[in-house]
Design a protein around this motif. Structure first.
Motif, short mmCIF file in Angstrom:
data_model
loop_
_atom_site.label_atom_id
_atom_site.label_comp_id
_atom_site.label_asym_id
_atom_site.label_seq_id
_atom_site.Cartn_x
_atom_site.Cartn_y
_atom_site.Cartn_z
N LEU A 230 0.84 -1.19 0.00
CA LEU A 230 0.00 0.00 0.00
C LEU A 230 0.88 1.24 0.00
N PRO A 231 0.33 2.39 -0.38
CA PRO A 231 1.14 3.62 -0.39
C PRO A 231 1.63 3.97 1.01
N LEU A 232 2.77 4.65 1.08
CA LEU A 232 3.35 5.09 2.35
C LEU A 232 2.47 6.17 2.95
N SER A 233 2.12 6.00 4.24
CA SER A 233 1.30 6.99 4.92
C SER A 233 2.11 8.25 5.18
N ASP A 234 1.46 9.42 5.00
CA ASP A 234 2.16 10.69 5.25
C ASP A 234 2.47 10.89 6.72
N SER A 235 1.65 10.29 7.60
CA SER A 235 1.83 10.47 9.04
C SER A 235 2.88 9.53 9.58
N VAL A 236 3.85 10.07 10.29
CA VAL A 236 4.90 9.25 10.92
C VAL A 236 4.85 9.36 12.43
N ILE A 237 3.94 10.18 12.97
CA ILE A 237 3.84 10.37 14.41
C ILE A 237 2.42 10.04 14.83
N PHE A 238 2.30 9.30 15.93
CA PHE A 238 1.01 8.76 16.35
C PHE A 238 0.80 9.02 17.84
N CYS A 239 -0.47 9.21 18.21
CA CYS A 239 -0.86 9.36 19.62
C CYS A 239 -2.22 8.71 19.80
N GLN A 240 -2.29 7.76 20.74
CA GLN A 240 -3.54 7.04 20.94
C GLN A 240 -4.61 7.93 21.59
N PHE A 241 -4.19 8.89 22.44
CA PHE A 241 -5.13 9.78 23.13
C PHE A 241 -4.69 11.23 22.89
N LYS A 257 4.38 8.10 19.54
CA LYS A 257 5.28 7.17 18.86
C LYS A 257 5.72 7.81 17.56
N LEU A 258 7.02 7.85 17.31
CA LEU A 258 7.57 8.36 16.06
C LEU A 258 8.22 7.21 15.32
N LYS A 259 7.82 7.03 14.04
CA LYS A 259 8.32 5.91 13.25
C LYS A 259 9.03 6.41 12.01
N ASN A 260 10.14 5.76 11.70
CA ASN A 260 10.82 6.00 10.43
C ASN A 260 10.35 4.94 9.43
N PRO A 261 9.49 5.31 8.48
CA PRO A 261 8.95 4.32 7.55
C PRO A 261 9.87 4.05 6.36
N LEU A 262 11.00 4.74 6.32
CA LEU A 262 11.88 4.64 5.17
C LEU A 262 12.80 3.44 5.28
N VAL A 306 5.11 14.34 25.19
CA VAL A 306 4.89 15.79 25.14
C VAL A 306 4.26 16.19 26.47
N GLU A 307 4.97 17.03 27.21
CA GLU A 307 4.51 17.44 28.54
C GLU A 307 4.06 18.90 28.46
N VAL A 308 2.82 19.14 28.86
CA VAL A 308 2.21 20.47 28.77
C VAL A 308 1.70 20.87 30.15
N MET A 334 7.01 15.45 5.98
CA MET A 334 6.58 16.49 6.91
C MET A 334 5.23 16.07 7.47
N SER A 335 5.12 16.06 8.78
CA SER A 335 3.88 15.59 9.42
C SER A 335 3.58 16.46 10.63
N SER A 336 2.30 16.65 10.89
CA SER A 336 1.86 17.46 12.01
C SER A 336 0.77 16.73 12.77
N LEU A 337 0.82 16.78 14.10
CA LEU A 337 -0.17 16.11 14.94
C LEU A 337 -0.75 17.11 15.93
N PRO A 338 -2.05 17.41 15.86
CA PRO A 338 -2.67 18.33 16.82
C PRO A 338 -3.00 17.62 18.14
N LEU A 339 -2.76 18.30 19.24
CA LEU A 339 -3.10 17.81 20.58
C LEU A 339 -4.04 18.82 21.23
N ASN A 340 -5.11 18.33 21.87
CA ASN A 340 -6.12 19.20 22.47
C ASN A 340 -6.19 18.98 23.97
N ILE A 341 -6.34 20.09 24.72
CA ILE A 341 -6.45 20.04 26.19
C ILE A 341 -7.68 20.84 26.59
#
Length: 593
Positions: A230-241, A257-262, A306-308, A334-341
């Motif tokens: 399957l095509p490579l996902s653009d997202s390389v950073i993941f957060c379950q919550f 979790k940060l993954k190097n898919p290369l 990530v500690e806020v 290039m990947s971006s992950l939004p976190l909400n508080i």
């Protein structure tokens, strides 16, 4: 007349001769018939063809025929066409077909006619490859792990080599117990669990691909796996919550979790954006180090936090957001992950419990208190752990072998820790308290608990030399004693005497060690100290100390005065007299002139 009579007599002789021959033939026929059995033995021709699982004829297969009682009655082998045949009397038999690299085949037959065709007899290969999954999906640059089993159902051990056939630029390897391998040994009846790792190139087209695995021993067994890329996902950073709720002024943590898919090592830059005013935010490793960049091997993961922290004056009831940005050093990812508080006024409810709040221990021995900290509130909380032990006691919070001072606990979760406390070896007998507190970094105490330790024995040593002042002649030795007394309330082991003498001085202690001293028991050691011959006359200090496996005594110093030998003193006086006489003679000679 005479001629006629002779002819008649000749005919009679011929008739008699024919009768004699006929009689002999009749006798021979009677005896031959008598020698024959009353009935002939009935036999049947048994035949068949040995083939493998694909129906290919097998040559040189050993065929053994046994009676129902287990007696071997016939042996043969198959030809190049897999055919075999054997004559057997009527009855029941067991036939074994045996060939190296194949499982033994046993069949039962009943011979009841003059021809019995067993037809094809299938022999199974001894090596068997099997896997639960034969098709799977993977992204470009992924490494997929495929568990499989190789078994030996034959009668002989097998040395098995593996061959992997993969598409161009793909790579594969076999792992056994997490170690790379190309060859294994399998006993008869044994099965091994292994793993096939296959790495998909980043630049491969999205399509179906076949990967073949072959086990090669006396025979071969193969499996073919189909991989849909399957095509490579653009997202390389993941957060379950990626969204959480906390109270104003609290700290919240997001596990990433940060993954190097290369397919090659890559450096990734990590940054935070859109941080609200007066808030603080940082990226840390799992061990708590601040992180701005990460280098990962192909398909490697790393855990980040990530500690806020929001200000206590932040307005509750509102939702705030920050962004985690990741960029590869080559700029291709290039990947971006939004976190909400969400800030809410949530009451803290933290409990701390232990099954063993009071223990008994000897002085100097480590004591452990297993504790459980539970966050019963509705928000994740960063907790500060502290303990107030008695003077000279040592305490630590442990999670396994890791010493911790802070604990991030999610809402509704609990954590098991161990408090280790070590009293000093000189602690007096009695009961001591340790105050344990769990609170916030702002000093708010959420829960506390008192632990107790009762000291039932203490360790103490005293040292007393036979003298504090002695003398020694240079090049000579001096002997004195020192007594060690167990002044504690518990037995002490490995008791010995330590000595620090001036440089190049020699010392010996008798005995070197004693196994045990009971409370109030003493033991005297003998010391011999020798000074070098070139020792300068003067005062020197020797330091003594009582040692044991549990405790050490205070140091005691013995002053040793070193003097030169008397013979050297007389020599010095003689030299001085000679010098004086020489001076007098010189003076008198000069006076005469």
């Amino acid at each position: 007349m005479k001629l006629r009579s002779q002819r008649k007599m000749g005919e009679v002789s011929n008739i008699r001769l024919l009768k004699g021959v006929a009689t002999c033939l009749l006798v021979i026929l009677v005896f031959w018939q008598a020698s024959l059995p009353t009935s002939a033995v009935e036999q049947g021709y048994v035949h068949g063809i040995a083939v493998d699982e694909e129906g290919v004829e097998l040559r040189n297969v050993s065929v053994r025929v046994y009676t129902s009682g287990g007696a071997l009655v016939a042996t043969t082998s198959t030809g190049s066409d897999g055919f075999f045949g054997v004559y057997l009397e009527y009855g029941t038999y067991d036939i074994d077909l045996i060939k190296s690299g194949y499982a033994k085949k046993s069949i039962a037959i009943a011979v009841q006619s003059n021809d019995l065709d067993i037809q094809d007899i299938v022999l199974n290969r001894a090596l068997k490859l099997s896997a639960l999954t034969l098709s799977m999906t993977a992204s470009q640059g992924d490494t997929i792990s495929i568990p499989f089993t190789v078994g030996n159902i034959g009668e002989e051990a097998e040395v098995v080599e593996f061959e992997i056939s993969e598409p161009e630029d793909w790579s594969g390897r076999i792992l056994y117990q997490n170690l790379k391998t190309t060859k294994v040994y399998i006993s008869p009846g044994q099965s091994l669990m292994l793993q096939l790792d296959v790495t998909v190139p980043v630049n491969v087209d999205c399509d179906d691909y076949d990967v073949s695995l072959t086990a090669i021993g006396t025979t071969e067994s193969s499996l073919t796996f189909t991989v849909l890329v399957l095509p490579l996902s653009d997202s390389v950073i993941f957060c379950q919550f990626p969204g959480k709720s906390v109270a104003p002024g609290d700290t919240v943590q997001f596990q990433l979790k940060l993954k190097n898919p290369l397919g090659a090592e890559m450096r990734f830059k990590i940054s935070l954006d859109s941080i609200p005013a007066n808030w603080t935010a940082s990226v840390k490793s799992a061990s708590g180090e601040y992180v701005t960049a990460v280098i990962l091997d192909s398909n490697e993961f790393v855990d980040l936090v990530v500690e806020v922290k929001s200000p206590s004056t932040a307005e509750p009831g509102k939702e705030y957001g920050i962004s985690v940005n990741v960029e590869s050093s080559d700029g291709n990812i290039m990947s971006s992950l939004p976190l909400n508080i969400v800030l809410n006024e949530i009451e803290k409810d933290v409990k701390i419990t232990t099954k063993f709040p009071e223990v008994t221990v000897e002085a100097g021995e480590l004591v452990q208190y297993p504790i459980t900290i539970a966050n019963l509130g509705g928000t994740d909380t960063l907790l500060l752990l502290s303990a107030e032990p008695p003077a000279e006691w040592k305490t630590a919070f442990k999670s396994g072998t890791l010493e911790v001072s802070r604990l991030y606990l999610e809402a509704g979760k609990s954590e098991n820790l161990v408090i280790e406390a070590t009293p000093p070896s000189t602690a007096n007998i009695g009961t001591y308290e340790i105050l344990v507190q769990v609170g916030s970094e702002d000093g708010v105490i959420y829960a506390m608990m008192k632990l107790k330790a009762t000291i039932v024995g203490s360790y103490a040593l005293s040292l007393k030399p036979s003298t504090l002042l002695t003398s020694i002649t240079t090049g000579g030795s001096v002997t004195f004693t020192a007594s060690i007394t167990n002044t504690g309330s518990t037995s002490i082991t490995g008791v010995r005497l330590g000595i620090e003498a001036p440089e190049e001085w020699e010392s010996s202690i008798t005995p070197t060690i004693i196994e045990k001293l009971e409370p109030l028991e003493s033991f005297t050691f003998t010391l011999v100290v020798k000074a070098p011959e070139d020792t300068v006359a003067g005062d020197y200090l020797i330091t003594l100390k009582g040692l044991s496996d549990q405790v050490t005594s205070d140091s005691v110093q013995v002053r040793v005065t070193a003097t030169t030998p008397t013979s050297w003193g007389l020599i010095g006086v003689g030299i001085a007299v000679v010098v004086v006489i020489a001076l007098v003679l010189v003076f008198m000679k000069l006076k005469r002139r």
